[in-house]
Scaffold this active site. Structure first.
Site, PDB file in Angstrom:
ATOM      1  N   ASP A  15       0.803  -1.224   0.000  1.00  0.00           N
ATOM      2  CA  ASP A  15       0.000   0.000   0.000  1.00  0.00           C
ATOM      3  C   ASP A  15       0.835   1.273   0.000  1.00  0.00           C
ATOM      4  O   ASP A  15       0.412   2.314   0.496  1.00  0.00           O
ATOM      5  CB  ASP A  15      -0.907  -0.021   1.233  1.00  0.00           C
ATOM      6  CG  ASP A  15      -0.120  -0.286   2.508  1.00  0.00           C
ATOM      7  OD1 ASP A  15       1.109  -0.074   2.498  1.00  0.00           O
ATOM      8  OD2 ASP A  15      -0.724  -0.715   3.508  1.00  0.00           O
ATOM      9  N   GLU A  68      -0.706  -8.955  -1.749  1.00  0.00           N
ATOM     10  CA  GLU A  68      -1.286  -8.454  -0.488  1.00  0.00           C
ATOM     11  C   GLU A  68      -2.464  -7.513  -0.758  1.00  0.00           C
ATOM     12  O   GLU A  68      -2.527  -6.380  -0.258  1.00  0.00           O
ATOM     13  CB  GLU A  68      -0.234  -7.771   0.387  1.00  0.00           C
ATOM     14  CG  GLU A  68      -0.630  -7.782   1.864  1.00  0.00           C
ATOM     15  CD  GLU A  68       0.407  -7.159   2.778  1.00  0.00           C
ATOM     16  OE1 GLU A  68       1.002  -7.901   3.562  1.00  0.00           O
ATOM     17  OE2 GLU A  68       0.623  -5.947   2.704  1.00  0.00           O
ATOM     18  N   GLU A  87      -2.122   5.164   3.111  1.00  0.00           N
ATOM     19  CA  GLU A  87      -2.100   3.751   2.699  1.00  0.00           C
ATOM     20  C   GLU A  87      -3.476   3.181   2.415  1.00  0.00           C
ATOM     21  O   GLU A  87      -3.637   2.388   1.492  1.00  0.00           O
ATOM     22  CB  GLU A  87      -1.388   2.892   3.759  1.00  0.00           C
ATOM     23  CG  GLU A  87       0.117   3.082   3.822  1.00  0.00           C
ATOM     24  CD  GLU A  87       0.541   4.246   4.689  1.00  0.00           C
ATOM     25  OE1 GLU A  87      -0.345   4.992   5.182  1.00  0.00           O
ATOM     26  OE2 GLU A  87       1.755   4.446   4.882  1.00  0.00           O
ATOM     27  N   HIS A 147       6.306   2.131  18.931  1.00  0.00           N
ATOM     28  CA  HIS A 147       6.622   3.328  18.147  1.00  0.00           C
ATOM     29  C   HIS A 147       5.394   4.075  17.624  1.00  0.00           C
ATOM     30  O   HIS A 147       5.513   5.183  17.142  1.00  0.00           O
ATOM     31  CB  HIS A 147       7.492   2.967  16.939  1.00  0.00           C
ATOM     32  CG  HIS A 147       6.716   2.355  15.802  1.00  0.00           C
ATOM     33  ND1 HIS A 147       6.221   1.084  15.861  1.00  0.00           N
ATOM     34  CD2 HIS A 147       6.332   2.861  14.606  1.00  0.00           C
ATOM     35  CE1 HIS A 147       5.576   0.821  14.728  1.00  0.00           C
ATOM     36  NE2 HIS A 147       5.624   1.879  13.948  1.00  0.00           N
ATOM     37  N   ARG A 160       2.356   6.319  16.657  1.00  0.00           N
ATOM     38  CA  ARG A 160       2.033   7.704  17.016  1.00  0.00           C
ATOM     39  C   ARG A 160       0.918   7.778  18.062  1.00  0.00           C
ATOM     40  O   ARG A 160       0.995   8.543  19.007  1.00  0.00           O
ATOM     41  CB  ARG A 160       1.629   8.450  15.752  1.00  0.00           C
ATOM     42  CG  ARG A 160       2.130   9.853  15.722  1.00  0.00           C
ATOM     43  CD  ARG A 160       1.934  10.467  14.347  1.00  0.00           C
ATOM     44  NE  ARG A 160       2.618   9.704  13.307  1.00  0.00           N
ATOM     45  CZ  ARG A 160       2.239   9.683  12.032  1.00  0.00           C
ATOM     46  NH1 ARG A 160       1.183  10.357  11.651  1.00  0.00           N
ATOM     47  NH2 ARG A 160       2.918   8.995  11.134  1.00  0.00           N
ATOM     48  N   HIS A 217      13.021   2.837  19.294  1.00  0.00           N
ATOM     49  CA  HIS A 217      12.752   3.508  18.013  1.00  0.00           C
ATOM     50  C   HIS A 217      13.461   4.861  17.953  1.00  0.00           C
ATOM     51  O   HIS A 217      13.678   5.497  18.979  1.00  0.00           O
ATOM     52  CB  HIS A 217      11.236   3.703  17.876  1.00  0.00           C
ATOM     53  CG  HIS A 217      10.783   3.923  16.475  1.00  0.00           C
ATOM     54  ND1 HIS A 217      10.725   5.169  15.911  1.00  0.00           N
ATOM     55  CD2 HIS A 217      10.383   3.055  15.524  1.00  0.00           C
ATOM     56  CE1 HIS A 217      10.296   5.059  14.657  1.00  0.00           C
ATOM     57  NE2 HIS A 217      10.078   3.779  14.403  1.00  0.00           N
TER      58      HIS A 217
HETATM   59  N1  UDP Z   1      12.367  -4.085  12.857  1.00  0.00           N
HETATM   60  C1  UDP Z   1      13.725  -4.071  12.632  1.00  0.00           C
HETATM   61  N2  UDP Z   1      14.550  -3.609  13.628  1.00  0.00           N
HETATM   62  C2  UDP Z   1      14.080  -3.152  14.811  1.00  0.00           C
HETATM   63  C3  UDP Z   1      12.675  -3.160  15.021  1.00  0.00           C
HETATM   64  C4  UDP Z   1      11.846  -3.624  14.022  1.00  0.00           C
HETATM   65  O1  UDP Z   1      14.208  -4.496  11.561  1.00  0.00           O
HETATM   66  O2  UDP Z   1      14.879  -2.745  15.660  1.00  0.00           O
HETATM   67  C5  UDP Z   1      11.468  -4.560  11.766  1.00  0.00           C
HETATM   68  C6  UDP Z   1      10.414  -5.574  12.127  1.00  0.00           C
HETATM   69  O3  UDP Z   1      10.842  -6.868  11.922  1.00  0.00           O
HETATM   70  C7  UDP Z   1       9.265  -5.243  11.191  1.00  0.00           C
HETATM   71  C8  UDP Z   1       9.456  -3.801  10.900  1.00  0.00           C
HETATM   72  O4  UDP Z   1      10.748  -3.445  11.342  1.00  0.00           O
HETATM   73  O5  UDP Z   1       9.349  -5.927   9.962  1.00  0.00           O
HETATM   74  C9  UDP Z   1       8.383  -3.059  11.621  1.00  0.00           C
HETATM   75  O6  UDP Z   1       8.626  -1.763  11.615  1.00  0.00           O
HETATM   76  P1  UDP Z   1       7.810  -0.839  12.556  1.00  0.00           P
HETATM   77  O7  UDP Z   1       7.407  -1.579  13.783  1.00  0.00           O
HETATM   78  O8  UDP Z   1       8.631   0.382  12.707  1.00  0.00           O
HETATM   79  O9  UDP Z   1       6.565  -0.440  11.630  1.00  0.00           O
HETATM   80  P2  UDP Z   1       5.172  -1.111  11.275  1.00  0.00           P
HETATM   81  O10 UDP Z   1       5.326  -2.561  11.059  1.00  0.00           O
HETATM   82  O11 UDP Z   1       4.213  -0.796  12.369  1.00  0.00           O
HETATM   83  O12 UDP Z   1       4.814  -0.399   9.998  1.00  0.00           O
END
Ligand code: UDP
Length: 359
Positions: A94, A116, A130, A204, A206, A236
């Protein structure tokens, strides 16, 4: 047949990589166009999967707006479509990359396949942009690869013809299989954390920043103290998240705070943890592939399959609700629970379907 695969951000590479690689394995003519919407994260992931893009649109600019990204892609992609003349263009998820490339292909009458398809929050402005991107991409796609039956139902409710929709699982499961085979996650973990038993925590989002995050951290801290267990927390980069985390738990010796780790290291941490507490979307999809239970520190999730399958609990964001969800998580047995996001054969299914319809 010639297949064009699009990537622009980290999650797109993760979920497109196994499909593209499978097509190459099957001796298909396939190539990758990278928009580089997120330069660094995209490149890092292309390296992990050893993928070289044939074209790099290099659209990222300092302080880019959504309009800038759309405009740059729509100016640059048609030249490539004219040179390569692919029979099908595949986009994933997305992002603004996926939206712009799908629209371009539509203008050029190249059939679009959406990996997806069908995820919906049912709120046009959340997540922004998205949710709109998903709807538009699905509207212009010829082949809709839905990860689950729920996603298929969303599409049918929008009036999309059933014969365009194929339930194939989520290719993240295929991607994690590749990573498990390629890297020694146990070795990476033992270099990264000094203990065997721990909870993995990520925060993380918001909407959790502020009082809610303090409450979540307090609930986790209470559980950790009562159960005498460590909490590994890659903090984060968002300064607001960092401030709350440091003020709330830096002095707590049960918390092991780290800088964000690279993707493979994160998966190594996921593989070794007792269970996960998170507000992330991606982690909810990844944890079941490692047989890990997820306490979702949010009020809602767009991945209800996690909860329905028994792999997760929606914990809300209060100290008490998070603590209680963790107590329940500590008693869960997952041995016979099926991964709701697939069996690692999504790439093969997509290939079979596209081959059969495009012969
Ligand atoms: N992730 C990473 N390193 C970290 C924390 C998370 O590579 O220190 C990866 C995790 O495996 C996932 C992605 O980052 O695939 C998730 O990112 P985030 O939680 O920031 O965003 P969201 O998934 O909510 O969009």
């Amino acid at each position: 047949m010639k297949f064009c695969f699009i990537v622009g951000t980290r999650p797109e590479v993760i979920k497109v990589a196994p499909v593209y690689k499978f097509f190459l394995q099957m001796n298909e003519e396939a190539f990758v166009v990278a928009t580089a919407q997120h330069r660094e994260m995209m490149d890092m992931m292309l390296n992990v999967f050893e993928i070289k893009a044939r074209y790099d649109l290099n659209v990222m600019t300092h302080d880019q707006t959504l309009d800038d990204v759309v405009a740059s892609i729509m100016q640059r992609l048609p030249k490539i479509l004219q040179i390569e003349r692919p029979d099908i263009l595949l986009v994933q998820g997305d992002t603004t990359t996926a939206l712009s490339c799908a629209l371009c292909a539509f203008h050029w009458k190249i059939p679009v396949a959406h990996i997806e398809a069908g995820l919906r929050s049912h709120d046009l402005y959340d997540p922004f942009p998205e949710e709109m991107n998903r709807r538009v991409i699905d509207a212009v796609s010829e082949y809709l690869f839905a990860p689950t039956n729920k996603a298929k139902e969303n599409l049918i409710k929008e009036g999309i013809e059933e014969n365009r929709i194929h339930v194939v699982g989520n290719s993240v499961v295929d991607a994690l299989k590749i990573i498990k085979e390629k890297f020694d996650l146990h070795e990476i973990r033992s270099r990264t954390v000094p203990f065997e038993r721990y909870i993995l925590l990520t925060l993380h989002r918001r909407e959790n920043i502020g009082e809610r995050m303090i409450s979540i951290l307090s609930g986790v801290a209470r559980f950790a103290m009562e159960h005498d267990v460590h909490v590994v927390l890659p903090v984060h980069k968002n300064p607001k998240v960092r401030q709350i985390v440091f003020e709330t738990v830096r002095a707590n010796h049960r918390f092991f705070l780290m800088e964000p780790v690279d993707y493979v290291t994160f998966l190594a941490l996921l593989e070794g943890c007792w269970f996960v507490v998170t507000d992330s979307g991606g982690v909810q999809e990844e944890a079941p592939s490692f047989g890990k239970f997820v306490v979702v520190a949010r009020r809602t999730t767009e991945r209800p399959e996690l909860i329905e399958s028994g792999f997760g609990a929606l914990a809300g964001a209060s100290e008490e609700s998070v603590y209680r969800a963790m107590v329940s998580a500590s008693e869960v047995e997952l041995d016979s629970v099926e991964n709701p996001f697939g069996d690692g054969k999504t790439s093969e299914r997509i290939w079979r379907i596209l081959r059969s319809v495009t012969r």
